[in-house]
Design a protein around this motif. Sequence first.
Motif, short mmCIF file in Angstrom:
data_model
loop_
_atom_site.label_atom_id
_atom_site.label_comp_id
_atom_site.label_asym_id
_atom_site.label_seq_id
_atom_site.Cartn_x
_atom_site.Cartn_y
_atom_site.Cartn_z
N GLU A 80 -1.75 6.23 2.32
CA GLU A 80 -1.07 6.85 3.26
C GLU A 80 -0.98 5.52 4.44
O GLU A 80 -0.35 5.53 4.90
CB GLU A 80 -1.74 7.41 3.63
CG GLU A 80 -1.40 9.20 2.95
CD GLU A 80 0.11 9.49 3.31
OE1 GLU A 80 0.18 9.35 4.13
OE2 GLU A 80 0.80 9.69 2.60
N ASP A 81 -2.47 4.67 4.55
CA ASP A 81 -2.79 3.15 5.60
C ASP A 81 -3.37 2.57 4.92
O ASP A 81 -3.90 2.71 3.67
CB ASP A 81 -3.57 4.34 6.67
CG ASP A 81 -5.10 4.96 6.25
OD1 ASP A 81 -5.70 4.18 5.88
OD2 ASP A 81 -4.89 6.13 6.32
N LEU A 82 -3.25 1.63 5.19
CA LEU A 82 -3.46 -0.11 5.13
C LEU A 82 -5.71 -0.10 4.94
O LEU A 82 -5.74 -0.64 4.39
CB LEU A 82 -3.07 -0.88 5.77
CG LEU A 82 -3.29 -2.76 5.59
CD1 LEU A 82 -2.73 -2.59 3.88
CD2 LEU A 82 -2.97 -3.63 6.37
N SER A 83 -5.82 0.79 5.22
CA SER A 83 -7.51 0.92 5.93
C SER A 83 -7.78 1.37 4.80
O SER A 83 -8.82 1.39 3.86
CB SER A 83 -7.44 0.99 7.26
OG SER A 83 -7.45 2.56 7.09
N HIS A 84 -7.21 3.04 3.91
CA HIS A 84 -7.96 3.08 2.98
C HIS A 84 -7.71 2.26 2.19
O HIS A 84 -8.44 2.33 1.40
CB HIS A 84 -7.22 4.85 3.03
CG HIS A 84 -7.74 5.42 2.00
ND1 HIS A 84 -6.58 6.55 1.28
CD2 HIS A 84 -8.77 6.07 1.52
CE1 HIS A 84 -7.20 6.76 0.51
NE2 HIS A 84 -8.69 6.44 0.50
N PHE A 85 -6.69 2.00 1.90
CA PHE A 85 -5.88 1.13 0.44
C PHE A 85 -6.94 -0.16 0.88
O PHE A 85 -7.87 0.00 0.16
CB PHE A 85 -4.81 0.18 1.09
CG PHE A 85 -4.26 -1.08 0.17
CD1 PHE A 85 -4.30 -0.31 -1.46
CD2 PHE A 85 -3.87 -1.82 0.30
CE1 PHE A 85 -4.09 -1.79 -2.91
CE2 PHE A 85 -4.03 -2.27 -0.50
CZ PHE A 85 -3.71 -2.55 -1.35
N SER A 86 -7.24 -0.48 1.83
CA SER A 86 -8.10 -2.04 1.52
C SER A 86 -9.39 -1.35 1.22
O SER A 86 -9.90 -2.27 -0.14
CB SER A 86 -8.10 -2.64 2.82
OG SER A 86 -6.94 -2.51 3.39
N PHE A 87 -9.91 -0.08 1.43
CA PHE A 87 -11.05 0.02 1.02
C PHE A 87 -11.61 0.07 -0.24
O PHE A 87 -12.28 -0.15 -1.04
CB PHE A 87 -11.72 1.54 2.25
CG PHE A 87 -13.35 1.78 1.29
CD1 PHE A 87 -14.10 1.41 2.24
CD2 PHE A 87 -12.87 3.10 1.06
CE1 PHE A 87 -15.97 2.14 1.62
CE2 PHE A 87 -14.34 3.92 0.72
CZ PHE A 87 -15.53 2.99 0.65
N PHE B 187 0.73 -1.17 -0.33
CA PHE B 187 0.16 0.39 -0.05
C PHE B 187 0.80 1.32 0.11
O PHE B 187 0.20 2.47 -0.60
CB PHE B 187 -1.08 0.09 1.10
CG PHE B 187 -0.71 0.38 2.19
CD1 PHE B 187 -0.39 2.04 2.97
CD2 PHE B 187 0.41 -0.68 3.48
CE1 PHE B 187 0.47 1.28 4.32
CE2 PHE B 187 0.92 -0.48 4.18
CZ PHE B 187 0.79 1.14 5.12
N MET B 188 1.63 1.22 0.59
CA MET B 188 2.73 2.79 0.80
C MET B 188 3.63 2.98 -0.59
O MET B 188 3.61 3.94 -0.93
CB MET B 188 3.95 2.14 1.69
CG MET B 188 2.85 2.55 3.71
SD MET B 188 4.70 2.69 4.62
CE MET B 188 5.23 1.28 4.42
N GLU B 189 4.08 1.07 -0.80
CA GLU B 189 4.48 1.80 -2.24
C GLU B 189 3.81 2.32 -3.45
O GLU B 189 4.41 2.51 -4.38
CB GLU B 189 5.53 0.31 -2.72
CG GLU B 189 6.66 -0.41 -1.85
CD GLU B 189 7.13 -1.17 -1.81
OE1 GLU B 189 7.28 -1.80 -3.69
OE2 GLU B 189 7.69 -1.64 -1.75
N VAL B 190 2.52 1.94 -3.39
CA VAL B 190 2.30 2.82 -4.33
C VAL B 190 0.89 4.07 -4.22
O VAL B 190 0.39 3.85 -4.91
CB VAL B 190 1.02 1.62 -4.99
CG1 VAL B 190 1.58 -0.07 -5.38
CG2 VAL B 190 -0.24 1.10 -3.14
#
Length: 268
Positions: free
Chosen positions: A247-254, A241-244
């Motif tokens: 900002e945070d894992l939860s936002h990326f997952s959503f 998630f950070m490399e793409v």
Amino acid sequence: MDFHIKYITPDIKLSTYDDKLFKTETVFEFHMLVWFISGETKIIQADKSYLFKAGDIFLIPRNHLATIINYPKNGLPHKAVVMHLTKEKLKDFYSNIEIPEKNIHQEVKIHSFDKHPLLESCLASLIPYFDMKDSFPENIASLKITEAISILREIDKNIDSVLADFEEPGKIDLVNFMEKNYMFNMSLERFGYLTGRSLSTFNRDFRKIFLTTPQRWLTQKRLELAYYHLIEKNKKPSDVFMEVGFEDLSHFSFAFKKQYGFAPSLVK
């Protein structure tokens, strides 16, 4: 997060970071000469990634996007001496040096100096000054920066192409730049600056070329890159998630689940 910075001058600092991980996406307005005392740093640029460890010395050029992830290592904090090589200092240094025009504007990249003894000695000599109660004499600071620049020129005959280039970003091809740099989580103002545009001009040009808003396009491209890393590279969501550019894992997952219909943790 336990993050400390000691300055002996505005251009020379000692940074210490004790937490598990610190990540930032940035464009430095001046060249950064860094000597690692402990810890590790991963630097991700559009076309290459770097991993630097204790003892490494490297130069990050100004006006280039990078994701920087700092880690403590082996029970020791992430600790580094950093010297800013500002445009003003470099212009003063090069004022009496003739540099052929053909040696300027070459490809700019991160330069690694592999624990070079001269650079290490120069930067290590700064350590005692961080414990001084009195202010660091400006004339000594200036001499130290001049010494560092002189050593860089001695050990890398092509470094003038970086240090003696004082131009600011001009208006460049938007498609090529964005396709190479969309994974960096920068403000639209910064994207505009690096492509030679004001924010309003950047937004107008972007909509005209891509037929959508910059934010929607950036999210789409970052999710596509994340999908590729998860499927083709078998990476974990926490490593992606950070490399793409999230900002945070939860936002990326959503965002990932909204786009693909399943959580990134379910990718096999």
